[in-house]
Design an enzyme around this catalytic site. Sequence first.
Site, PDB file in Angstrom:
ATOM      1  N   GLN A  12      12.676  37.700  14.989  1.00 45.99           N
ATOM      2  CA  GLN A  12      13.590  37.160  13.988  1.00 45.99           C
ATOM      3  C   GLN A  12      12.844  36.100  13.185  1.00 45.99           C
ATOM      4  O   GLN A  12      12.423  35.084  13.738  1.00 45.99           O
ATOM      5  CB  GLN A  12      14.817  36.558  14.660  1.00 45.99           C
ATOM      6  CG  GLN A  12      15.883  36.081  13.679  1.00 45.99           C
ATOM      7  CD  GLN A  12      17.039  35.399  14.383  1.00 45.99           C
ATOM      8  OE1 GLN A  12      16.875  34.841  15.461  1.00 45.99           O
ATOM      9  NE2 GLN A  12      18.213  35.450  13.798  1.00 45.99           N
TER      10      GLN A  12
ATOM     11  N   SER B 263      13.929  30.754  10.428  1.00 44.11           N
ATOM     12  CA  SER B 263      13.683  29.333  10.176  1.00 44.11           C
ATOM     13  C   SER B 263      12.393  29.126   9.384  1.00 44.11           C
ATOM     14  O   SER B 263      11.437  29.886   9.508  1.00 44.11           O
ATOM     15  CB  SER B 263      13.588  28.582  11.506  1.00 44.11           C
ATOM     16  OG  SER B 263      14.820  28.616  12.193  1.00 44.11           O
TER      17      SER B 263
ATOM     18  N   SER C 226      11.074  33.815  17.279  1.00 47.74           N
ATOM     19  CA  SER C 226      11.070  34.272  18.671  1.00 47.74           C
ATOM     20  C   SER C 226      10.376  35.630  18.795  1.00 47.74           C
ATOM     21  O   SER C 226      10.626  36.532  18.008  1.00 47.74           O
ATOM     22  CB  SER C 226      12.514  34.392  19.181  1.00 47.74           C
ATOM     23  OG  SER C 226      13.200  33.174  19.030  1.00 47.74           O
TER      24      SER C 226
ATOM     25  N   GLU D 185      24.789  36.687  16.760  1.00 45.46           N
ATOM     26  CA  GLU D 185      23.932  35.796  17.538  1.00 45.46           C
ATOM     27  C   GLU D 185      24.758  34.729  18.255  1.00 45.46           C
ATOM     28  O   GLU D 185      24.476  34.387  19.394  1.00 45.46           O
ATOM     29  CB  GLU D 185      22.910  35.142  16.620  1.00 45.46           C
ATOM     30  CG  GLU D 185      21.839  34.362  17.354  1.00 45.46           C
ATOM     31  CD  GLU D 185      20.756  33.860  16.414  1.00 45.46           C
ATOM     32  OE1 GLU D 185      21.058  33.686  15.217  1.00 45.46           O
ATOM     33  OE2 GLU D 185      19.629  33.656  16.866  1.00 45.46           O
TER      34      GLU D 185
ATOM     35  N   ASN E 113      23.982  23.159  17.557  1.00 41.76           N
ATOM     36  CA  ASN E 113      25.358  22.881  17.994  1.00 41.76           C
ATOM     37  C   ASN E 113      26.062  21.883  17.073  1.00 41.76           C
ATOM     38  O   ASN E 113      27.293  21.889  16.959  1.00 41.76           O
ATOM     39  CB  ASN E 113      25.355  22.388  19.441  1.00 41.76           C
ATOM     40  CG  ASN E 113      25.180  23.534  20.420  1.00 41.76           C
ATOM     41  OD1 ASN E 113      24.944  24.683  20.017  1.00 41.76           O
ATOM     42  ND2 ASN E 113      25.280  23.243  21.702  1.00 41.76           N
ATOM     43  N   GLU E 114      25.270  21.005  16.409  1.00 42.19           N
ATOM     44  CA  GLU E 114      25.893  20.082  15.458  1.00 42.19           C
ATOM     45  C   GLU E 114      26.532  20.870  14.299  1.00 42.19           C
ATOM     46  O   GLU E 114      27.654  20.556  13.855  1.00 42.19           O
ATOM     47  CB  GLU E 114      24.845  19.097  14.912  1.00 42.19           C
ATOM     48  CG  GLU E 114      24.407  18.031  15.900  1.00 42.19           C
ATOM     49  CD  GLU E 114      23.446  18.562  16.953  1.00 42.19           C
ATOM     50  OE1 GLU E 114      22.950  19.701  16.792  1.00 42.19           O
ATOM     51  OE2 GLU E 114      23.195  17.840  17.935  1.00 42.19           O
TER      52      GLU E 114
END
Length: 381
Positions: free
Chosen positions: A125, A128, A160, A244, A362-363
Amino acid sequence: MDLNHAPHVEAFRAEARDWLAAHVPATPLPSLETREGFAAHREWEALLHSARWAVVSWPEEYGGRGVDIEHWLVFEEEYWAAGAPGRVSQNGINLLAPTLFDHATDEQRARVLPSMASGETIWAQAWSEPESGSDLASLKSRAVRTEGGWLLSGQKTWSSRAAFADRAFGIFRTDPDAPKPHQGLTYLMFDLHAPGVTVRPIGRLDGKPAFAELFLDEVFVPDADVIGEPGQGWRIAMSTTGNERGLTLRAPGRFLAAADRLVDLWRSHGDPADTALRDRVADAVVGARAYQLFTWANASRFASGETIGAESSLNKVFWSQYDIALHESALDLLGPDAELADGEWAEPWIFSLAGPIYAGTNEIQRDIIAERLLGLPKGRR
C-alpha cells in the site's frame, strides 16, 4: 441476531478445521518481514490457494468459494485458532481487492485478482508521503499524462510490505489546479520493479524492514492500471480506507485466538497474588468477546444490505488499542526479557504499536466519531 450457525455453516467450519489441522506448519514460519520469511509466507499463500482457502469470500472464478460474510468470519476463527501463519498478502486481499470489486473493470479484476489470490503477486500500500500522513489529501506525488498512460513522480513512505512486494497501489495528483486538495486525484496500480522505482527499506524497532520508502521518477503506468475514472481517486480511496478501518483487516478470530493464548500464558506464568495483571488478562478475554459480538452485529447489517460508514472509525480505535493492551499484558507476564526475545509475543507487540497510526491515526478517527457520529462541532482541523 442468531449466533447459532446453520448446519451447512458448521460443516464449512469443520472442513476448514480439518484442513488447517493437516496443513498448518508444525514449526512457525520465519518472520514475514524478512526475505526468507516473505518467501515462506508466499508459499503458504499458494498452498491455501490450492485448496481454495486463500480468499473464501471471493467468487469462484477468482479463486474463492463464493461464500458470504458469515462463512468468512467462521473461517477466520478457525484460521487463527489453528495457529496459522500471518497473511503476507493482506494488503492485496483485504484492501485492494474490495476496491477492485467495487470500482474496477471486468478486465482488471480478471487480470489482477487470480495472481493476488495465489500469492504470485504480493501488493504493497503506497499511500503516506513524508508530509502527508493522515492528511492524505495533501499528497504531492503526481501523475502526468503521457501517450498510453501516466508518468508517476514523487515519494511515498511507510509502505507496508514494499521491501519485498511485487506491486503497489496508491493515489496521485493528476490535476494540480483542482480547487480543493481532495479533488484531481487518481487511483493507480504500479510495478515496484519498473524503471524509475527505487525501494528503500525502513527498519522497525527490531530492525526488520516491515516498511519502505518509494522514490518514483517518471514511472510509466498504462491506462489499464487506472482504477475508476481519472480525477475520482479520492472517492475510490475512501472505500479502501473503510475496509482498512472496518473488520476486514482485523477479523475477531485473530483476537479470540490471541486472548486464549494469553490465558494459557497466565496459567503457566501468572502470579495469583498479582490481581492487577490478572484483571488485564480478564479484560483481554472480555474485549475479544465484545469485539466478536460487535462484528457479528455488523455482519448482520451487511447481510441486510446496510453499510457501517463512519462507524468503521469506532472499530479501528477499538482494535488498535486492544491489540497493544493484549500484547503488553503478555510481555508483562513473561518478564523484562520478553521484549528482546524474537518469540511469539514480541514481534506482534512491535507490530501492534503501529496500529493507532496506520489506517488513519486514532486522533483522526476520534474527530470523525465526534463530528459524524456524535454531531459535535469541528475541532482542531
